[in-house]
Design a protein around this motif. Structure first.
Motif, PDB file in Angstrom:
ATOM      1  N   VAL A 184      -0.536   2.307   8.576  1.00 45.35           N
ATOM      2  CA  VAL A 184      -0.245   2.527   9.987  1.00 45.35           C
ATOM      3  C   VAL A 184      -1.102   1.576  10.811  1.00 45.35           C
ATOM      4  CG1 VAL A 184      -0.245   4.174  11.898  1.00 45.35           C
ATOM      5  CG2 VAL A 184       0.340   4.945   9.591  1.00 45.35           C
ATOM      6  N   ASP A 185      -0.454   0.686  11.539  1.00 41.69           N
ATOM      7  CA  ASP A 185      -1.147  -0.263  12.418  1.00 41.69           C
ATOM      8  C   ASP A 185      -2.345  -0.936  11.737  1.00 41.69           C
ATOM      9  OD1 ASP A 185       0.582  -0.133  14.510  1.00 41.69           O
ATOM     10  OD2 ASP A 185      -0.647   1.183  15.753  1.00 41.69           O
ATOM     11  N   GLY A 186      -2.114  -1.413  10.513  1.00 41.60           N
ATOM     12  CA  GLY A 186      -3.132  -2.217   9.843  1.00 41.60           C
ATOM     13  C   GLY A 186      -4.113  -1.459   8.982  1.00 41.60           C
ATOM     14  N   GLU A 187      -3.957  -0.145   8.830  1.00 43.47           N
ATOM     15  CA  GLU A 187      -4.842   0.624   7.950  1.00 43.47           C
ATOM     16  C   GLU A 187      -4.014   1.396   6.940  1.00 43.47           C
ATOM     17  OE1 GLU A 187      -7.971   4.386   7.993  1.00 43.47           O
ATOM     18  OE2 GLU A 187      -7.663   3.251   9.850  1.00 43.47           O
ATOM     19  N   ARG A 188      -4.403   1.280   5.683  1.00 42.49           N
ATOM     20  CA  ARG A 188      -3.716   2.019   4.623  1.00 42.49           C
ATOM     21  C   ARG A 188      -4.437   3.325   4.334  1.00 42.49           C
ATOM     22  NH1 ARG A 188      -2.084  -2.372  -0.136  1.00 42.49           N
ATOM     23  NH2 ARG A 188      -0.588  -3.588   1.128  1.00 42.49           N
ATOM     24  N   THR A 189      -3.644   4.317   3.897  1.00 42.01           N
ATOM     25  CA  THR A 189      -4.233   5.540   3.363  1.00 42.01           C
ATOM     26  C   THR A 189      -3.526   5.872   2.062  1.00 42.01           C
ATOM     27  OG1 THR A 189      -4.834   7.842   3.821  1.00 42.01           O
ATOM     28  CG2 THR A 189      -2.674   7.131   4.599  1.00 42.01           C
ATOM     29  N   HIS A 211       4.479   0.709  10.590  1.00 44.19           N
ATOM     30  CA  HIS A 211       4.159   1.433   9.361  1.00 44.19           C
ATOM     31  C   HIS A 211       5.037   0.950   8.216  1.00 44.19           C
ATOM     32  CE1 HIS A 211       7.293   3.766  11.452  1.00 44.19           C
ATOM     33  NE2 HIS A 211       7.713   4.135  10.246  1.00 44.19           N
ATOM     34  N   ASP A 212       4.461   0.953   7.035  1.00 43.63           N
ATOM     35  CA  ASP A 212       5.189   0.658   5.801  1.00 43.63           C
ATOM     36  C   ASP A 212       4.590   1.510   4.693  1.00 43.63           C
ATOM     37  OD1 ASP A 212       3.144  -1.240   4.230  1.00 43.63           O
ATOM     38  OD2 ASP A 212       3.188  -1.908   6.318  1.00 43.63           O
ATOM     39  N   HIS A 213       5.296   1.574   3.575  1.00 43.02           N
ATOM     40  CA  HIS A 213       4.858   2.362   2.430  1.00 43.02           C
ATOM     41  C   HIS A 213       4.934   1.480   1.184  1.00 43.02           C
ATOM     42  CE1 HIS A 213       5.643   5.701   5.155  1.00 43.02           C
ATOM     43  NE2 HIS A 213       6.908   5.321   5.231  1.00 43.02           N
ATOM     44  N   GLY A 214       4.030   1.705   0.252  1.00 44.73           N
ATOM     45  CA  GLY A 214       4.062   0.981  -1.010  1.00 44.73           C
ATOM     46  C   GLY A 214       3.585   1.870  -2.144  1.00 44.73           C
ATOM     47  N   ASN A 215       3.950   1.493  -3.349  1.00 43.64           N
ATOM     48  CA  ASN A 215       3.535   2.260  -4.525  1.00 43.64           C
ATOM     49  C   ASN A 215       2.851   1.308  -5.508  1.00 43.64           C
ATOM     50  OD1 ASN A 215       3.236   3.867  -6.782  1.00 43.64           O
ATOM     51  ND2 ASN A 215       5.289   4.748  -6.682  1.00 43.64           N
ATOM     52  N   GLU A 248       6.666  -9.198   8.881  1.00 41.40           N
ATOM     53  CA  GLU A 248       6.218  -9.289   7.502  1.00 41.40           C
ATOM     54  C   GLU A 248       6.743  -8.096   6.725  1.00 41.40           C
ATOM     55  OE1 GLU A 248       1.993  -9.439   7.667  1.00 41.40           O
ATOM     56  OE2 GLU A 248       1.921 -11.527   8.339  1.00 41.40           O
ATOM     57  N   HIS A 249       6.928  -8.309   5.395  1.00 39.69           N
ATOM     58  CA  HIS A 249       7.432  -7.237   4.543  1.00 39.69           C
ATOM     59  C   HIS A 249       6.491  -6.036   4.557  1.00 39.69           C
ATOM     60  CE1 HIS A 249      10.265  -5.810   1.624  1.00 39.69           C
ATOM     61  NE2 HIS A 249       9.331  -5.594   0.716  1.00 39.69           N
ATOM     62  N   SER A 250       5.209  -6.293   4.479  1.00 39.99           N
ATOM     63  CA  SER A 250       4.195  -5.249   4.593  1.00 39.99           C
ATOM     64  C   SER A 250       3.089  -5.757   5.503  1.00 39.99           C
ATOM     65  CB  SER A 250       3.635  -4.855   3.224  1.00 39.99           C
ATOM     66  OG  SER A 250       3.069  -5.964   2.569  1.00 39.99           O
ATOM     67  N   GLN A 251       2.407  -4.840   6.150  1.00 39.84           N
ATOM     68  CA  GLN A 251       1.380  -5.207   7.110  1.00 39.84           C
ATOM     69  C   GLN A 251       0.151  -5.810   6.432  1.00 39.84           C
ATOM     70  OE1 GLN A 251       0.476  -2.071  10.146  1.00 39.84           O
ATOM     71  NE2 GLN A 251       1.903  -0.856   8.913  1.00 39.84           N
ATOM     72  N   SER A 252      -0.499  -6.702   7.134  1.00 36.22           N
ATOM     73  CA  SER A 252      -1.808  -7.170   6.702  1.00 36.22           C
ATOM     74  C   SER A 252      -2.829  -6.076   6.988  1.00 36.22           C
ATOM     75  CB  SER A 252      -2.191  -8.451   7.448  1.00 36.22           C
ATOM     76  OG  SER A 252      -1.262  -9.481   7.187  1.00 36.22           O
ATOM     77  N   VAL A 253      -3.711  -5.841   6.057  1.00 35.00           N
ATOM     78  CA  VAL A 253      -4.740  -4.815   6.229  1.00 35.00           C
ATOM     79  C   VAL A 253      -5.829  -5.371   7.136  1.00 35.00           C
ATOM     80  CG1 VAL A 253      -6.479  -3.415   5.079  1.00 35.00           C
ATOM     81  CG2 VAL A 253      -4.235  -3.767   4.008  1.00 35.00           C
ATOM     82  N   SER A 254      -6.062  -4.678   8.249  1.00 33.12           N
ATOM     83  CA  SER A 254      -7.073  -5.137   9.209  1.00 33.12           C
ATOM     84  C   SER A 254      -8.256  -4.180   9.330  1.00 33.12           C
ATOM     85  CB  SER A 254      -6.434  -5.322  10.593  1.00 33.12           C
ATOM     86  OG  SER A 254      -5.837  -4.109  11.043  1.00 33.12           O
ATOM     87  N   ARG A 255      -8.116  -2.977   8.747  1.00 37.71           N
ATOM     88  CA  ARG A 255      -9.209  -2.003   8.778  1.00 37.71           C
ATOM     89  C   ARG A 255      -9.320  -1.348   7.410  1.00 37.71           C
ATOM     90  NH1 ARG A 255      -6.113  -0.230  12.980  1.00 37.71           N
ATOM     91  NH2 ARG A 255      -5.829   1.785  11.968  1.00 37.71           N
TER      92      ARG A 255
END
Length: 352
Positions: A128-133, A149-153, A183-190
């Motif tokens: 969500v907005d550059g942070e993954r959980t 937001h995007d999701h990955g496995n 972009e296909h998935s967000q760049s992680v910024s946090r």
């Protein structure tokens, strides 16, 4: 009681109604009872989706279409009273989303608010907005309106979660917008956990101020923490209508995490049977632990872990726990409260 109307008067009225119909008008007195009912008369019905029955169909979707092609590989849970509307209640949507190992559900954003409740599998994430959980079973995760937001496995097994959105509400207002990510998935910024540390640890950034009707900056409520808090709360006195029930809040404001949807968690001790309760917010429930029964009006819904069930507006609900049960639920209560519609009633016995 209305007086009998002579046949010639009925015929004259029908002729009049046909006439004004040409001008796109209709008589209020013919529909007033439906428009302004004495009490809610919901079109939706009580419904139960047993996860043990539907899981195989969710998994089959994984061999039929990719997450990238589908954008979101989801089986919608449609209320039997609203088939074809993609709605679980009049104002809410629910679906079971599947992401297979190695897949990414591409980034996008939309005006509809969304929640995720992880049900099955490990190794997936939501960004969500550059942070993954990392998504763990029972975690309550939010993607607020108009956030990327995007999701990955990244794991080795399929992961399934329940999606809850206010899609029907946005559709009612004709206020829906959506935008695909560049972009296909967000760049992680946090780093993971940043939002929880900044906004969910009884502290806030020194210059941070948030209006009460804005969505929370905390976008994950880990089930491990929720469960531990609920078990502690359960040492106190039990509420005869709810068991031990808590509501999720925006830590910065005390308001609902989302302005249109409220989320709740409750523990029902083994053997507990609630007194009947009803409210105007039709509610979607998910059993995270244990098993029991929901008596909705005269209909009995028997639930186990990962089962989803729906209670219509103003329907008397009684809950019974065969084993200690933890139920997650969500509804449009914050929206109803904001406009002054919401009403509840605690009953001493079953409503007529």
């Amino acid at each position: 009681m209305k007086a009998d109307v002579p046949d010639f008067v009925r015929a004259e009225r029908r002729q009049y109604y046909d006439l004004i119909n040409q001008f796109s008008m209709t008589p209020l007195w013919e529909v007033l009872g439906r428009l302004v009912p004495r009490s809610p008369a919901p079109a939706i019905t009580p419904a139960l989706w047993k996860y043990s029955d539907v899981r195989k169909h969710v998994m089959q979707a994984g061999s039929l279409i990719s997450a990238e092609e589908a954008e979101r590989r989801v089986l919608i849970l449609e209320n039997p009273g609203l088939r074809g509307n993609s709605s679980v209640t009049q104002s809410l949507y629910a679906g079971l989303q599947l992401i297979m190992p190695g897949e990414v559900a591409p980034a996008h954003r939309h005006t509809q608010s969304a929640l995720r409740l992880v049900l099955d599998g490990e190794g997936a994430y939501t960004a969500v907005d550059g942070e993954r959980t990392t998504m763990r079973r029972g975690d309550f995760i939010i993607t607020p309106a108009w956030t990327w937001h995007d999701h990955g496995n990244l794991g080795q097994e399929p992961v399934v979660w329940l999606d809850g959105l206010d899609i029907p509400l946005a559709r009612f207002f004709d206020a829906g917008f959506a935008e695909p990510g560049e972009e296909h998935s967000q760049s992680v910024s946090r780093p993971e956990g940043d939002a929880l540390a900044r906004y969910g640890s009884n502290m806030l950034p020194v210059d941070f101020h948030q209006p009460a009707n804005s969505p929370t900056k905390v976008f994950v409520y880990p089930f491990a923490q929720t469960r531990a808090a609920l078990k502690m709360v359960a040492q106190g006195e039990v509420d005869q209508h709810h068991g031990h029930k808590q509501r999720f809040v925006n830590p910065a404001t005390g308001a609902s995490p989302m302005p249109t949807m409220g989320a709740f968690i409750q523990l029902l001790p083994q053997g507990f049977e609630s007194l009947p309760y009803r409210s105007t917010d039709a509610t979607v429930y998910v059993c995270l632990e244990g098993e029991g029964e929901a008596l909705v009006g005269n209909q009995v819904l028997r639930f186990q872990e990962n089962d989803v069930f729906v209670v219509p507006s103003w329907s008397a609900l009684q809950l019974r726990a065969q084993r200690d049960a933890i139920l997650f639920s969500y509804s449009d209560r914050p929206a109803q409260q904001a406009i002054g519609f919401w009403r509840e009633e605690r009953l001493a016995r079953a409503a007529a």
